[in-house]
Design a protein around this motif. Structure first.
Motif, short mmCIF file in Angstrom:
data_model
loop_
_atom_site.label_atom_id
_atom_site.label_comp_id
_atom_site.label_asym_id
_atom_site.label_seq_id
_atom_site.Cartn_x
_atom_site.Cartn_y
_atom_site.Cartn_z
N ALA A 246 -57.59 -100.82 -43.42
CA ALA A 246 -57.91 -99.40 -43.54
C ALA A 246 -56.65 -98.57 -43.79
O ALA A 246 -56.65 -97.65 -44.62
N TRP B 46 -61.12 -93.87 -45.46
CA TRP B 46 -60.28 -94.96 -44.96
C TRP B 46 -59.34 -94.46 -43.86
O TRP B 46 -59.06 -95.18 -42.89
N SER C 283 -55.38 -99.21 -47.34
CA SER C 283 -56.29 -98.59 -48.30
C SER C 283 -56.12 -97.08 -48.32
O SER C 283 -56.15 -96.45 -49.38
#
Length: 282
Positions: A81, A153, A84
């Protein structure tokens, strides 16, 4: 140690952005490689300094379900996460959004203790909300300035980072930081291997690219975790959280200096509001 660990984490965010932007390294590839390599370093240090704890953790089958949960949520989801969010935005913005994890920790504490947030905590929540809106919209509520995937994200990363401060606590108290980090990082990297196939889809790295990868493993992951957690054991979680604000500051400064990140005045106001929340939510 805590301050230095935060700085290394912040610089590591910009290094990851450079790998993704200049060498087209996939976020999952970076996560997989550095989890495997950092996990091996943690285990080597655990074997050298606390071999009995490492052997005990490996033999204790009752700890493995929680180890697996921590590996999937506190390592794999945090890494994927975070990378990203950096890929969709920049190192400074992603790191500041990660700081929202304190709101999820506050929600957990309030539910556990069956209480409402206090006055200071409520003010911190309000500042964090307004700051996030400013970063996402630039002050114009009719426009989403921040890419939606980057915002999503970033929030997922904050949620997973909140779990990182809650789930592994008992494991770390029993088996130690090096052992728990080594096992969970290695499990997370192994889980990613079939999907990433790092040997087949590796980016073309020149000398600078290799140096960036070495830093993201040794300094930005292993070194940052070792310094931050070691310092936190000496000064406590509250002071560590305050000094940990060095991470978004380092990510923002290095992002501007090295990765060409550009921030609007509303971004800095939003950053300041979210960082102020850190000092209100305890």
């Amino acid at each position: 140690m805590v301050f230095a660990g935060g700085v290394l984490w912040g610089v590591n965010a910009t290094v990851s952005k450079l790998l993704m932007a200049d060498y087209q390294a996939d976020p999952l590839w970076i996560a997989c490689v550095r989890e495997l390599a950092a996990g091996a370093l943690f285990l080597a240090c655990a074997g050298a300094t606390t071999p009995k704890l490492l052997a005990g953790a490996v033999r204790d089958r009752r700890s493995w379900p929680q180890m697996l949960l921590c590996a999937l949520v506190c390592v794999l989801l945090v890494q994927v996460a975070y990378l990203s969010a950096i890929n969709w935005t920049n190192s400074g913005t992603a790191t500041v959004l990660q700081t929202l994890n304190l709101l999820f920790v506050l929600a957990y504490v309030c539910l556990r203790d069956r209480r409402l947030p206090g006055l200071r905590e409520g003010a911190g929540v309000a500042l964090a909300f307004v700051g996030t809106v400013l970063i996402a919209t630039g002050g114009d509520l009719t426009v989403l300035k921040l890419p939606l995937p980057g915002l999503v994200w970033g929030i997922v990363d904050a949620l997973a980072t909140a779990a990182l401060s809650i789930l592994p606590a008992r494991l770390i108290a029993r088996w130690g930081n090096l052992t728990v980090n080594g096992i969970t990082f290695l499990i997370s990297g192994v889980v990613l291997v079939p999907f990433v196939r790092p040997w087949a889809d590796a980016p073309q790295l020149d000398g600078m690219g290799v140096a960036l990868m070495v830093f993201t493993v040794v300094g930005g992951t292993f070194g940052a975790f070792w310094l931050f957690l070691g310092g936190m054991m000496r000064i406590g979680a509250m002071r560590a959280t305050m000094l940990g604000t060095s991470e978004p500051v380092a990510a923002t400064v290095s992002g501007v200096a090295w990765a060409g990140a550009v921030f609007a005045p509303t971004d800095f106001v939003g950053f300041a509001m979210i960082l102020a929340m850190v000092f209100l939510v305890r």
